[in-house]
Write a protein that holds these residues in place. Structure first.
Motif, PDB file in Angstrom:
ATOM      1  N   UNK A  37      14.214 -41.795  14.797  1.00 51.95           N
ATOM      2  CA  UNK A  37      14.959 -41.705  16.048  1.00 51.95           C
ATOM      3  C   UNK A  37      15.395 -40.266  16.308  1.00 51.95           C
ATOM      4  N   UNK A  38      15.041 -39.762  17.460  1.00 54.42           N
ATOM      5  CA  UNK A  38      15.399 -38.384  17.808  1.00 54.42           C
ATOM      6  C   UNK A  38      16.700 -38.333  18.598  1.00 54.42           C
ATOM      7  N   UNK A  39      17.212 -37.114  18.739  1.00 51.61           N
ATOM      8  CA  UNK A  39      18.419 -36.838  19.516  1.00 51.61           C
ATOM      9  C   UNK A  39      18.343 -37.454  20.904  1.00 51.61           C
ATOM     10  N   UNK A  40      17.129 -37.397  21.483  1.00 55.40           N
ATOM     11  CA  UNK A  40      16.925 -37.891  22.846  1.00 55.40           C
ATOM     12  C   UNK A  40      16.885 -39.413  22.909  1.00 55.40           C
ATOM     13  N   UNK A  41      16.886 -40.068  21.731  1.00 57.21           N
ATOM     14  CA  UNK A  41      16.799 -41.519  21.721  1.00 57.21           C
ATOM     15  C   UNK A  41      15.364 -42.005  21.529  1.00 57.21           C
ATOM     16  N   UNK A  42      14.406 -41.123  21.700  1.00 54.88           N
ATOM     17  CA  UNK A  42      12.996 -41.479  21.520  1.00 54.88           C
ATOM     18  C   UNK A  42      12.696 -41.764  20.046  1.00 54.88           C
ATOM     19  N   UNK A 206      -0.574 -37.595  18.397  1.00 54.98           N
ATOM     20  CA  UNK A 206      -1.049 -36.785  19.526  1.00 54.98           C
ATOM     21  C   UNK A 206      -0.555 -37.358  20.849  1.00 54.98           C
ATOM     22  N   UNK A 207      -0.575 -38.693  20.923  1.00 55.08           N
ATOM     23  CA  UNK A 207      -0.107 -39.352  22.149  1.00 55.08           C
ATOM     24  C   UNK A 207       1.377 -39.026  22.377  1.00 55.08           C
ATOM     25  N   UNK A 208       2.133 -39.120  21.288  1.00 58.05           N
ATOM     26  CA  UNK A 208       3.568 -38.840  21.376  1.00 58.05           C
ATOM     27  C   UNK A 208       3.825 -37.408  21.843  1.00 58.05           C
ATOM     28  N   UNK A 209       3.054 -36.474  21.304  1.00 62.61           N
ATOM     29  CA  UNK A 209       3.229 -35.052  21.668  1.00 62.61           C
ATOM     30  C   UNK A 209       2.938 -34.855  23.158  1.00 62.61           C
ATOM     31  N   UNK A 210       1.867 -35.469  23.641  1.00 61.07           N
ATOM     32  CA  UNK A 210       1.524 -35.330  25.062  1.00 61.07           C
ATOM     33  C   UNK A 210       2.636 -35.918  25.934  1.00 61.07           C
ATOM     34  N   UNK A 211       3.093 -37.122  25.555  1.00 58.75           N
ATOM     35  CA  UNK A 211       4.173 -37.766  26.322  1.00 58.75           C
ATOM     36  C   UNK A 211       5.419 -36.890  26.384  1.00 58.75           C
ATOM     37  N   UNK A 212       5.852 -36.389  25.197  1.00 57.56           N
ATOM     38  CA  UNK A 212       7.101 -35.625  25.180  1.00 57.56           C
ATOM     39  C   UNK A 212       6.941 -34.274  25.857  1.00 57.56           C
ATOM     40  N   UNK A 213       5.737 -33.676  25.782  1.00 56.86           N
ATOM     41  CA  UNK A 213       5.595 -32.374  26.444  1.00 56.86           C
ATOM     42  C   UNK A 213       5.526 -32.548  27.963  1.00 56.86           C
ATOM     43  N   UNK A 214       5.110 -33.754  28.413  1.00 55.95           N
ATOM     44  CA  UNK A 214       5.134 -34.018  29.862  1.00 55.95           C
ATOM     45  C   UNK A 214       6.562 -34.149  30.353  1.00 55.95           C
ATOM     46  N   UNK A 215       7.423 -34.666  29.432  1.00 52.58           N
ATOM     47  CA  UNK A 215       8.833 -34.807  29.797  1.00 52.58           C
ATOM     48  C   UNK A 215       9.516 -33.462  29.933  1.00 52.58           C
ATOM     49  N   UNK A 216       8.978 -32.474  29.209  1.00 52.32           N
ATOM     50  CA  UNK A 216       9.547 -31.136  29.284  1.00 52.32           C
ATOM     51  C   UNK A 216       8.462 -30.191  29.759  1.00 52.32           C
ATOM     52  N   UNK A 217       8.074 -30.263  31.039  1.00 53.63           N
ATOM     53  CA  UNK A 217       6.961 -29.448  31.521  1.00 53.63           C
ATOM     54  C   UNK A 217       7.212 -27.971  31.287  1.00 53.63           C
ATOM     55  N   UNK A 218       6.158 -27.296  30.872  1.00 53.27           N
ATOM     56  CA  UNK A 218       6.244 -25.898  30.472  1.00 53.27           C
ATOM     57  C   UNK A 218       6.759 -25.002  31.590  1.00 53.27           C
ATOM     58  N   UNK A 219       6.313 -25.268  32.807  1.00 46.61           N
ATOM     59  CA  UNK A 219       6.647 -24.340  33.887  1.00 46.61           C
ATOM     60  C   UNK A 219       7.826 -24.789  34.750  1.00 46.61           C
ATOM     61  N   UNK A 220       8.537 -25.810  34.267  1.00 47.38           N
ATOM     62  CA  UNK A 220       9.678 -26.267  35.054  1.00 47.38           C
ATOM     63  C   UNK A 220      10.758 -25.199  35.097  1.00 47.38           C
ATOM     64  N   UNK A 221      11.302 -24.954  36.277  1.00 45.54           N
ATOM     65  CA  UNK A 221      12.357 -23.958  36.362  1.00 45.54           C
ATOM     66  C   UNK A 221      13.711 -24.600  36.113  1.00 45.54           C
ATOM     67  N   UNK A 222      13.773 -25.914  36.310  1.00 41.83           N
ATOM     68  CA  UNK A 222      15.036 -26.620  36.043  1.00 41.83           C
ATOM     69  C   UNK A 222      14.999 -27.130  34.611  1.00 41.83           C
TER      70      UNK A 222
ATOM     71  N   UNK B  93      25.630 -34.542  11.970  1.00 35.61           N
ATOM     72  CA  UNK B  93      25.134 -34.810  13.308  1.00 35.61           C
ATOM     73  C   UNK B  93      24.788 -36.286  13.412  1.00 35.61           C
ATOM     74  N   UNK B  94      24.804 -36.791  14.646  1.00 37.78           N
ATOM     75  CA  UNK B  94      24.616 -38.237  14.791  1.00 37.78           C
ATOM     76  C   UNK B  94      23.176 -38.654  15.017  1.00 37.78           C
ATOM     77  N   UNK B  95      22.300 -37.686  15.147  1.00 39.29           N
ATOM     78  CA  UNK B  95      20.913 -38.036  15.444  1.00 39.29           C
ATOM     79  C   UNK B  95      19.990 -37.511  14.342  1.00 39.29           C
ATOM     80  N   UNK B  96      18.726 -37.904  14.458  1.00 38.14           N
ATOM     81  CA  UNK B  96      17.732 -37.419  13.505  1.00 38.14           C
ATOM     82  C   UNK B  96      18.039 -37.876  12.099  1.00 38.14           C
ATOM     83  N   UNK B  97      17.503 -37.122  11.144  1.00 43.61           N
ATOM     84  CA  UNK B  97      17.686 -37.500   9.749  1.00 43.61           C
ATOM     85  C   UNK B  97      18.710 -36.600   9.088  1.00 43.61           C
ATOM     86  N   UNK B  98      19.626 -36.047   9.893  1.00 40.97           N
ATOM     87  CA  UNK B  98      20.528 -35.071   9.319  1.00 40.97           C
ATOM     88  C   UNK B  98      21.640 -35.716   8.533  1.00 40.97           C
TER      89      UNK B  98
END
Lengths: 227, 202
Positions: A37-42, A206-222, B93-98
């Motif tokens: 589980x990541x910080x983002x919840x993913x 690889x699928x996960x990487x593509x999905x997450x990089x789409x969520x954070x588009x490289x050229x987004x200014x916001x 920290x509350x996330x990840x494996x930390x």
């Protein structure tokens, strides 16, 4: 001038050291596969925990050697380590190549002299910032800013792993030299090539990487996502 | 215990790399101790790590442990002896494996805690509590500089073995010997420490 054959040999040696490093990081579980589980919840199918490096001093030295190949190319008076994971790495580099180390405090002391940067430095010195990973790059400025505020010059930012979320480009766009030794695509490729992961694991990652990089588009200014 | 000549050597190096300084501004403390400055001279950091290593040569242990602020010091000791290290972070920290304790270890392993100096005994007890709470056994604690404010004794009284490389008193004596500081500085320091001691009991 270097002969072509020499350059080729150096490149091969570089990539051999890198490959060995990736395999060893996987062997000790620093690169791990499963459900995380990541910080983002993913939920991520892989996890890289470079804080574990401290448990393997020989790997810490291997990492510092691989990083040094990039570090030595730019002006350098000081090495800067970012807590937590990169601080042991920066320490190992400082010891091995005999360069002074400064480091940022993550947890500011509430008593005594609450300095943000530890170690001795002088205005105008060139600093190479060492970090373990780069995601979208936003957190790198939390290091760059205080270092510049005390009058130091950031000559480059050297990172071990690019997570593939456009961080290197973001930092470069702001006018800083930024290099990553390796990225997730390369890590997966090496592990698959050596039979450490199955084809299913490879494509899932690889699928996960593509999905997450789409969520954070490289050229987004916001760029609202904060690391 | 280090020999007198090693302590003399250590004192000189600590002064040379700015770990010990004597601020001259008004109302400043008569002396200042910043062990973080060790990282500015990697050879000296390595020398200190070698001294720490020499104090644990007879001990049976698996890993070194330090708080996050001592990461450079403990990493150097760990690299010197090629022994694993773990570190205790301030907040979880509350996330990840930390984790509160970073690095790989298992319950029942024996650790040696390395500290630059004790600023607050309660911090050390909290750290020890976290280690023991995670199933680690503390073999001993190595402290670089004993400030001689009774803090090391407080740790010992609770039944933990402590070893120090050098005491502040020894540092001052060697610096006076070497002509780095004069009697008047030493008198200022003495008065300052006396006030601190009285304040501690008040």
């Amino acid at each position: 001038m270097l002969q072509y054959a020499q350059i080729l040999t150096m490149a091969v040696l570089d990539s051999q050291a890198k490959e060995r490093l990736i395999l060893e990081l996987h062997e000790v579980g620093i690169i791990d596969f499963g459900k995380f589980k990541l910080k983002s919840g993913l939920i991520s199918p892989y996890y890289i925990d470079l804080r574990l490096l401290v448990t393997f001093p020989h790997l810490l030295e291997l990492v510092s050697d691989v990083l040094w190949e990039k570090i030595r190319l730019k002006p350098l008076d000081l090495i800067a380590g970012v807590p937590y994971a990169a601080l042991p790495i920066a320490t190992a580099i400082s010891l091995r190549y005999n360069r002074p180390l400064i480091f940022l405090r993550k947890e500011k002391k509430n008593y005594g002299k609450g300095k943000l940067i530890e170690g001795i430095f002088h205005k105008g010195q060139h600093v190479v910032i060492i970090d373990d990973v780069i995601s979208d790059g936003a957190s790198k400025f939390e290091t760059i800013t205080p270092i510049e505020e005390v009058g130091l010059k950031v000559s480059q930012i050297v990172v071990l792993l690019d997570r593939g979320q456009g961080g290197v480009q973001t930092v470069q766009e702001k006018g800083y030299q930024c290099v990553a030794i390796t990225n997730m695509d390369e890590v997966l490729e090496v592990l698959y090539k050596h039979g450490r992961i199955t084809y299913d694991q490879l494509s899932e990652c690889q699928k996960f990487i593509i999905q997450t990089s789409l969520k954070h588009p490289v050229n987004s200014s916001k760029r609202t996502h904060k690391a | 215990m280090l020999s007198a000549s090693l302590k003399k050597n250590l004192t000189q190096l600590l002064f040379q790399c700015g770990v010990i300084s004597f601020p001259t501004e008004k109302n400043a403390m008569p002396y200042e101790l910043r062990l973080q400055n060790l990282t500015s001279q990697p050879q000296i950091l390595r020398y200190v790590a070698k001294l720490v290593a020499s104090t644990v040569s007879q001990d049976d242990f698996t890993l070194f442990v330090g708080s996050y602020i001592n990461i450079p010091l403990v990493t150097t000791v760990s690299l010197e002896l090629d022994k694993p290290m773990i570190f205790v972070r301030g907040k979880k920290k509350e996330y990840g494996k930390e984790h509160l304790i970073e690095g790989k270890f298992s319950s029942g392993q024996t650790a040696i805690l390395v500290i630059d100096y004790i600023a607050e005994p309660s911090e050390v007890f909290q750290l020890i509590g976290r280690l023991e709470g995670s199933g680690l056994r503390l073999e001993k604690t190595v402290i670089i500089v004993d400030l001689e404010d009774g803090y090391v004794e407080q740790i010992r009284t609770k039944g933990y073995r402590c070893e120090t490389l050098i005491s502040m008193h020894e540092v001052f004596v060697h610096l006076l010997d070497a002509g780095v500081i004069y009697g008047c500085v030493l008198r200022r320091i003495k008065a300052f420490l006396e006030k601190k001691r009285i304040a501690a009991f008040a």
